[in-house]
Design an enzyme around this catalytic site. Structure first.
Site, mmCIF file in Angstrom:
data_model
loop_
_atom_site.group_PDB
_atom_site.id
_atom_site.type_symbol
_atom_site.label_atom_id
_atom_site.label_comp_id
_atom_site.label_asym_id
_atom_site.label_seq_id
_atom_site.Cartn_x
_atom_site.Cartn_y
_atom_site.Cartn_z
ATOM 1 N N LEU A 97 0.823 -1.205 0.000
ATOM 2 C CA LEU A 97 0.000 0.000 0.000
ATOM 3 C C LEU A 97 0.859 1.258 0.000
ATOM 4 C CD1 LEU A 97 -2.772 1.421 0.230
ATOM 5 C CD2 LEU A 97 -2.555 1.174 2.742
ATOM 6 N N GLU A 127 3.805 4.026 -0.426
ATOM 7 C CA GLU A 127 4.695 4.379 -1.530
ATOM 8 C C GLU A 127 5.735 5.377 -1.035
ATOM 9 O OE1 GLU A 127 2.441 5.695 -4.886
ATOM 10 O OE2 GLU A 127 1.400 3.780 -5.127
ATOM 11 N N GLY A 134 3.190 7.982 2.254
ATOM 12 C CA GLY A 134 3.151 7.806 3.699
ATOM 13 C C GLY A 134 1.755 7.523 4.209
ATOM 14 N N THR A 147 6.815 -5.073 4.464
ATOM 15 C CA THR A 147 7.210 -6.127 5.391
ATOM 16 C C THR A 147 7.048 -7.491 4.722
ATOM 17 O OG1 THR A 147 6.456 -4.762 7.240
ATOM 18 C CG2 THR A 147 6.799 -7.099 7.678
ATOM 19 N N GLN A 150 15.519 1.403 32.552
ATOM 20 C CA GLN A 150 15.777 2.155 33.779
ATOM 21 C C GLN A 150 15.974 1.221 34.970
ATOM 22 O OE1 GLN A 150 16.532 5.171 32.155
ATOM 23 N NE2 GLN A 150 15.969 5.869 34.195
ATOM 24 N N GLU A 152 1.211 0.358 10.161
ATOM 25 C CA GLU A 152 -0.243 0.141 10.140
ATOM 26 C C GLU A 152 -1.001 1.295 10.788
ATOM 27 O OE1 GLU A 152 -1.847 -3.743 10.575
ATOM 28 O OE2 GLU A 152 0.087 -4.702 10.211
#
Length: 411
Positions: free
Chosen positions: A153, A155, A159, A186, A364, A391
């Site tokens: 989806l 490109e 974004g 992915t 921490q 996503e």
């Protein structure tokens, strides 16, 4: 002498790290889940402990795809959890998927995202909009872990503006010819088929986007370089290029112009999976912090008895359960056929920010030991960061939540 001193320091650090590695504890059973889902959770916990946690560090350091583990997960039914039995799947629901995803990601976040993309982003739109033949060709072979898919989806130039797709699909006599580039894909290298979104009618803007299923073996498909990422390093991410890639008419997914709706509805369900992945990272961070705090002594007692440390652990546990229950609620709504868009966005937002928070707090608690790769805390910190981006960024989730809230208040 200096070389020997460096070797000695490294050896001592390794011994210290092994001493404080998170202890293995049984998962806490809960009556909040149906019996079959709780059994699934226990099974996935066992698998994560025996097959994923021992290799998660190497997967990260070597950027290694966990092929054997993905195959085992396919045999367990985890790579296509909501696929119906008639197609070879286990026919489970999204609650079971969310629970399994969390446990797998607790063991290895890389393996979790590979599982998530195949379940939510690749199989999800095919199961919802695919034809019977598409199910036979592109669903059934992708359930056993031997083959996986990807979702194209984003490109290089759009974004979060998914409606601004510059990849085009031109109508031909036999089907369509696709040209353009998709970014941040992915499973790009390991996948064998792609769900591709391309503009078929520029005049209609986002209503002119259509969806296609494209085998990667087709002429005109090529891969860019693997991205060198901060975290989730065992899953490949790359650009996929389409140069006059000719596909037949039957590879159209849904109807022409339905692509944007298919993409948005797919992401709605996918957010439950990413929320679960984030929860797995958060839980792993908490377990690392608790184990270290119980074994590390300062001021003549384990640091787990210090109120400052207890405050951190309490905040981590509270945030994890808040996000977990919210995600289970979103999954149940989807399983029951109710509206779940706002709840899924809330779950993804809260869980991803919880993952980042818990990973930060774990470091921490560990102090200097949290900053070295001998301990998993720094890997959890790096892995957590992406859950607030892919996503749908946290900023996009807030827009989705607010938009749905205002719509509800107007009804």
């Amino acid at each position: 002498y200096n070389e020997y001193k460096s070797y000695l320091s490294a050896a001592m650090l390794g011994r210290v790290a092994r001493r404080f590695l998170p202890r293995t504890t049984r998962p806490i059973s809960t009556t909040l889940l149906p019996e079959d889902v709780e059994l699934l959770r226990q099974t996935c916990w066992d698998f994560a402990e025996s097959e994923l946690k021992p290799i998660a560090g190497d997967i990260d350091k070597l950027s290694k795809y966990p092929a054997d583990q993905i195959k085992m997960m396919g045999e367990m039914g985890l790579m296509g959890m909501v696929a119906p039995e008639e197609l070879g799947g286990p026919g489970m629901g999204y609650l079971a998927y969310a629970v399994a995803m969390e446990e797998i990601s607790r063991g290895c976040a890389t393996t979790g995202v590979i599982m998530s993309v195949n379940n939510s982003l690749y199989l999800g739109p095919l199961l919802a909009h695919g034809t019977h033949q598409q199910h036979l060709d592109y669903v059934s072979p992708y359930l056993d872990g031997t083959h996986i898919g990807c979702f194209c989806l984003s490109e290089p130039g759009n974004g979060s503006d998914a409606g601004a797709a510059s990849t085009i699909a031109t109508k031909t006599e036999s089907g369509y010819s696709i040209s353009g580039s998709k970014a941040w894909i992915t499973n790009g290298y390991e996948s064998e088929a792609c769900i591709v979104f391309a503009t078929t009618d520029k005049a209609l803007k986002h209503k002119g986007i259509s969806a296609f299923v494209v085998p990667k073996r087709m002429d005109g498909v090529s891969l860019g370089k693997k991205e060198d990422k901060l975290g989730i390093r065992g899953s490949s991410t790359c650009v996929i290029n389409f140069d006059n890639c000719d596909i037949p008419e039957e590879n159209l997914l849904g109807k022409p112009g339905m692509g944007f709706k298919i993409a948005m509805s797919t992401l709605d369900g996918g957010r439950i999976g990413i929320a679960a992945q984030a929860l797995g990272i958060a839980q792993a961070s908490l377990e690392c912090a608790v184990s270290y705090a119980q074994q590390r002594n300062a001021f003549n007692k384990p640091i787990s008895r210090l109120q400052t440390i207890q405050n951190k652990l309490a905040d981590m546990e509270s945030r994890i359960w808040s996000a977990r229950l919210l995600n289970w609620h979103a999954a149940r709504l989807k399983d029951e056929g109710h509206r779940f868009i706002k709840e899924a966005a809330m779950a993804k937002l809260v869980a991803s920010e919880t993952a980042t928070f818990c990973a930060h707090q774990a470091i921490q608690v560990l102090g200097g030991m949290g900053y070295v790769s001998d301990m998993p805390a720094e890997r959890h910190y790096r892995d957590a960061r992406i859950t607030e981006i892919y996503e749908g960024t946290s900023e996009i989730q807030r827009l989705v939540i607010a938009g749905n809230l205002l719509k509800e208040m107007e009804e």
